[in-house]
Design a protein around this motif. Structure first.
Motif, mmCIF file in Angstrom:
data_model
loop_
_atom_site.group_PDB
_atom_site.id
_atom_site.type_symbol
_atom_site.label_atom_id
_atom_site.label_comp_id
_atom_site.label_asym_id
_atom_site.label_seq_id
_atom_site.Cartn_x
_atom_site.Cartn_y
_atom_site.Cartn_z
ATOM 1 N N TYR A 25 0.795 -1.414 0.311
ATOM 2 C CA TYR A 25 0.033 0.290 0.034
ATOM 3 C C TYR A 25 1.316 1.439 -0.171
ATOM 4 O O TYR A 25 1.792 1.518 0.609
ATOM 5 C CB TYR A 25 -0.910 0.207 1.244
ATOM 6 N N GLU A 81 -0.057 5.773 -1.623
ATOM 7 C CA GLU A 81 -0.477 6.409 -2.103
ATOM 8 C C GLU A 81 0.571 7.324 -2.842
ATOM 9 O O GLU A 81 1.755 8.034 -1.951
ATOM 10 C CB GLU A 81 -1.463 7.764 -1.035
ATOM 11 N N LYS A 102 -8.584 4.770 -2.958
ATOM 12 C CA LYS A 102 -7.263 5.177 -1.724
ATOM 13 C C LYS A 102 -9.424 4.660 -0.954
ATOM 14 O O LYS A 102 -9.146 3.732 0.419
ATOM 15 C CB LYS A 102 -7.886 6.312 -1.117
ATOM 16 N N ASP A 115 -5.386 3.037 8.261
ATOM 17 C CA ASP A 115 -4.537 1.998 7.267
ATOM 18 C C ASP A 115 -3.858 1.016 8.514
ATOM 19 O O ASP A 115 -3.709 0.652 7.929
ATOM 20 C CB ASP A 115 -3.540 3.231 6.699
ATOM 21 N N ILE A 132 -3.709 5.274 -5.696
ATOM 22 C CA ILE A 132 -2.786 4.520 -4.372
ATOM 23 C C ILE A 132 -2.024 3.274 -4.890
ATOM 24 O O ILE A 132 -2.988 4.013 -6.455
ATOM 25 C CB ILE A 132 -3.234 4.192 -3.285
#
Ligand code: GLC
Length: 835
Positions: free
Chosen positions: A197, A199, A268, A278, A300
């Motif tokens: 993950y 962004e 996201k 998160d 993301i």
């Protein structure tokens, strides 16, 4: 001043410090040593409640996520870079962390909660955690982080799954690699999935106005390539016609994985779920990621792969994240080159070799383990990876080069790759105006920055040039033609001359250099903006530079300028000693209104460090005054944690002095220990003939020693802090602003050049140690002009310095200057100290 010495015993003689430096132990090691003392140590070095140095010093091991501040690593290969803390948080950039950030992050040293993360999920148990402590923050069976040279490694064990994540930047490509090894330490087969993950930011940071910026990013997944790509159709620069918001971000960002993609997501909202954080993403409760890519989400990169592990089995997964420049690199080629376990392991080996080039060309071996660690490894790494290349740290995201800052930093390359110093000098020369002044700082992408009346910036050009010439004798550099920002190219010599002439043109009627917008102390930002206030420190700095520039001018046949410099030097000496002497010490400055700063007349800011130590360093103080000035520094500024930059700190804002007075008292330049200047105090004490005191100051500012009172210090013990709180702070002794500070290079330089006293000069390598008398000796192995000198210094009479005899390759040598040999060979030098 009261309170300055209260904790000294704890700082200087903490138990772990004693163990590694007490005379007997070191002597035994020394006598039997065939290698470096700390290399032979098998125990952790400088242990504290939070971590320790590995015995060879090349890794700092953190044993808990709960360090008293984020303890980070700043990793850069000179182009691509990342910051990562012990929790796993951080961000990435290419070239410039401010102008070309790849992933989103906002400065928050309390939550330390922005990052690029890997989630690990047990598909049967429906439980999950992360490979680093953040973001999920699960209770763990084991957690350990190693910050190393060019990489960080996270060992984590949750629910009997051991993960070993190594994060690093490829040595020669614009990407980072996450090498994840998973081991099933339970008795049953485990079905896991791993989800990445991050962004996307893709441009100027921070992107506070996300609702605007997200409208320009496009993501695209390619399951065949096991990758997700992102582009942005906006970059914050004007186009060629000056129209803003009208150009593409000229890169393709990517995240890729070494295993077949189970699913992916580029949005996201679908990943986290609306209103989730998160640590609890919605994606952890879904069998597959949502697969949303394109132009209409909040961009993301998330990739999910599956791993099944038999009991005892280990498997490796590799993720890569990077940015390929349009027309220069191809994202798919980069992905293929690095996104396999074998390629990633090879790339990690290449990182070790890459850094060895910059770290290992010079090696010191002294009885002081902290000095060895900082000199050989960490100060070099900090100066190069963070200051020069990364240009960003956890406390300061910079977007470019400071004229004086990276020029000084570049001296770190002198003993390994002086060519890099040369390039930095020429780069800075190109930021000069034909009038001699320079940009105070400039953006590293596309340039541009403020033209100011700062009084010292421009003078660092000749200062660092002289250091470069001492190391290399490469006088050809003086002929290098460099253009001005507003004029044609001229030789580097002329750039330096114009800088000096510009300084000459800015003297007060009393013959003292004007302060202008500030001197080295940026916080003195209102003292002299009307071009009336004076800086006595600049007088000394210029005095020191002229001493070295005069012979340089003569060598060029520029006799007229040499004479002029001589005359000005005499005038500076007289003006400084007539107007700058306050009776017991030197003044820092006078304001535009003619008020003194750093004077006994002042209630606050009575005494400043800089003009007093530089009076000695520059030789501008007559001996009696030099002694008095240093005595004042010792009596009023030198405390447990090093010398304060000024005292007493300002408690009220003074609009005629500047922002130094607006900091809370004891912080940064306002009466804190400003490490950069504190290193110069070491130099000054040595020049003034106080080597024991110099060494004591060095020890107080040498970060590993603060492991002994780490809960007071709080900061990373492996890199220098910009500052340590002064006595007016309730947190007296707290370190801050680590990594992004010019003190790293200087800590290295005062140790090698002044304490060990190995100083290159035009005609050879001078041996002039100023060591503590209890040392039995030390060794230095370093390159100098095309040969290697393996120097062993012994100190049988326990003196501080003075060379009794030298042999070079077994032959006696008179004097204490090693000749230039330049034959590509290694030469052994044996030095006996004594009278
Ligand atoms: C900051 C600046 C540096 C300056 C110092 C002292 O570290 O980057 O250029 O000399 O502060 O004010």
């Amino acid at each position: 001043m009261p309170g300055l010495t209260k904790n000294r015993a704890c700082v200087i003689l903490g138990p772990e410090v004693k163990r590694f430096t007490s005379g007997g132990f070191v002597l035994r090691l020394w006598l039997s040593a065939t290698s470096f003392p700390y290399k032979r140590a098998m125990e952790p070095l400088f242990p504290s409640a939070y971590g320790y140095f590995r015995p060879d010093g090349r890794e700092y091991i953190i044993t808990t996520p709960f360090t008293p501040r984020p303890w980070s690593n700043v990793i850069s290969n000179g182009d691509y870079g990342l910051i990562i803390s012990q929790t796993g948080s951080g961000y990435s950039w290419r070239g410039n962390a401010g102008q070309n950030r790849l992933t989103r992050a906002f400065q928050d040293l309390i939550r330390d909660n922005w990052g690029k993360y890997l989630y690990i999920r047990d598909r049967e148990r429906q439980t999950y955690w992360s490979a680093t402590y953040k973001p999920v923050m699960r209770p763990y069976q084991h957690y350990e982080v190693a910050h190393g040279i060019g990489y960080s490694r996270f060992r984590h064990r949750v629910e009997d799954i051991a993960s070993l994540l190594t994060v690093f930047v490829a040595a020669d490509a614009p990407l980072e690699i996450w090498l994840l090894e998973l081991t099933n330490q339970s008795a049953t087969p485990r079905h896991l999935d791993i989800t990445s993950y991050a962004e996307w930011l893709l441009g100027f940071a921070p992107d506070e106005h996300r609702e605007f910026h997200k409208l320009f990013i496009e993501t695209r997944a390619d399951p065949a390539q096991q990758a997700l790509f992102a582009r942005k159709y906006l970059w914050g620069f004007p186009d060629e016609l000056g129209r803003h918001n009208n150009i593409d971000w000229p890169y393709t960002a990517f995240m890729a994985v070494s295993l077949p993609l189970q699913s992916f997501d580029g949005d996201k909202e679908s990943f986290l779920g609306l209103y989730n954080n998160d640590d609890r993403p919605q994606a952890m409760h879904a069998p597959r990621l949502a697969g949303r890519c394109g132009r209409f989400g909040d961009a993301i990169a998330a990739l999910r792969v599956e791993v099944t592990l038999a009991p005892g089995e280990t498997q490796t997964v590799v993720f890569t994240l990077g940015a390929a420049a349009d027309g220069q690199e191809d994202a798919e080629t980069l992905i293929r080159r690095f996104t396999t376990p074998e390629a990633a392991r090879q790339a990690l080996e290449a990182v070790h070799a890459f850094w060895s080039r910059f770290l290992d060309a010079e090696h010191v071996e002294t009885p002081d383990v902290g000095l060895n660690l900082m000199t050989n490894i960490w100060a070099k790494y900090q100066a190069i990876s963070c200051r020069l290349w990364g240009k960003s740290g956890p406390y300061q995201v910079s977007a470019g080069y400071g004229f004086r800052d990276q020029l000084q930093d570049s001296q770190i390359f002198l003993s390994s790759e002086p060519e890099y110093t040369r390039r930095q000098i020429l780069l800075h020369a190109a930021q000069q105006f034909i009038e001699g002044d320079v940009l105070h700082w400039w953006f590293s992408i596309r340039g541009g920055g403020p033209r100011t009346n700062c009084s010292d910036d421009l003078l660092w050009l000749p200062f660092v040039l002289i250091a470069y010439l001492d190391e290399t004798a490469d006088f050809a550099v003086l002929d290098e033609a460099v253009p001005y920002l507003n004029g044609p190219a001229e030789a580097l010599y002329d750039h330096c001359r114009r800088a000096i002439e510009r300084a000459f043109a800015r003297f007060s009627p009393r013959g003292v250099p004007l302060m202008g917008d500030n001197d080295w102390n940026d916080g003195l930002s209102a003292v002299g903006t009307l071009l009336k206030g004076e800086s006595f420190w600049v007088a000394e700095f210029l005095y020191a530079i002229l001493e070295r520039f005069i012979p340089l001018a003569r060598r060029r046949g520029d006799e007229r300028f040499a004479r002029r410099c001589e005359d000005v030097r005499v005038e500076l000496y007289e003006a400084l000693n007539r107007y700058g002497w306050d009776g017991e010490w030197y003044l820092q400055a006078t304001t535009d209104a003619g008020l003194p700063i750093g004077s006994r007349q002042n209630e606050e800011g009575r005494l400043f460090l800089m003009p007093n130590i530089w009076a000695v360093i520059s030789g501008a103080a007559p001996p009696a005054r030099a002694a008095q000035a240093m005595a004042a520094v010792t009596a009023h500024l030198l405390g447990d944690y090093g010398p304060l930059l000024c005292a007493p700190a300002f408690t009220r804002p003074r609009s005629d002095i500047g922002y130094i007075t607006r900091y809370a008292p004891g912080l940064r330049e306002n009466g804190g220990v400003y490490t950069h200047a504190a290193t110069w105090a070491v130099w000054a004490y040595i020049r003034q003939g106080q080597p024991e005191r110099a060494y004591e100051v060095y020890r107080r500012i040498c970060p590993p020693y603060r492991s002994a009172d780490i809960d007071c210090y709080k900061a990373e013990p492996y890199v220098t802090p910009g500052n340590t709180d002064g006595p007016l702070s309730p947190y007296y002794g707290r370190g801050g602003w680590t990594w992004y500070t010019g003190s790293a290079q200087w800590l290295h330089r005062v140790a090698t050049h002044w304490i060990l006293g190995i100083r290159p000069q035009e005609d050879g390598l001078l041996i002039d140690p100023a060591i503590p008398a209890h040392w039995p000796g030390f060794r230095v192995r370093r390159r100098f002009r095309g040969a290697v000198y393996a120097i062993e210094v012994v100190n049988p009479d326990h003196v501080n310095g003075g060379v009794r005899s030298i042999t070079l390759d077994g032959q006696p040598l008179s004097g204490n200057l090693l000749p230039v040999l330049a034959d590509g060979r290694t030469h052994s030098v044996h030095v006996v100290l004594g009278r």
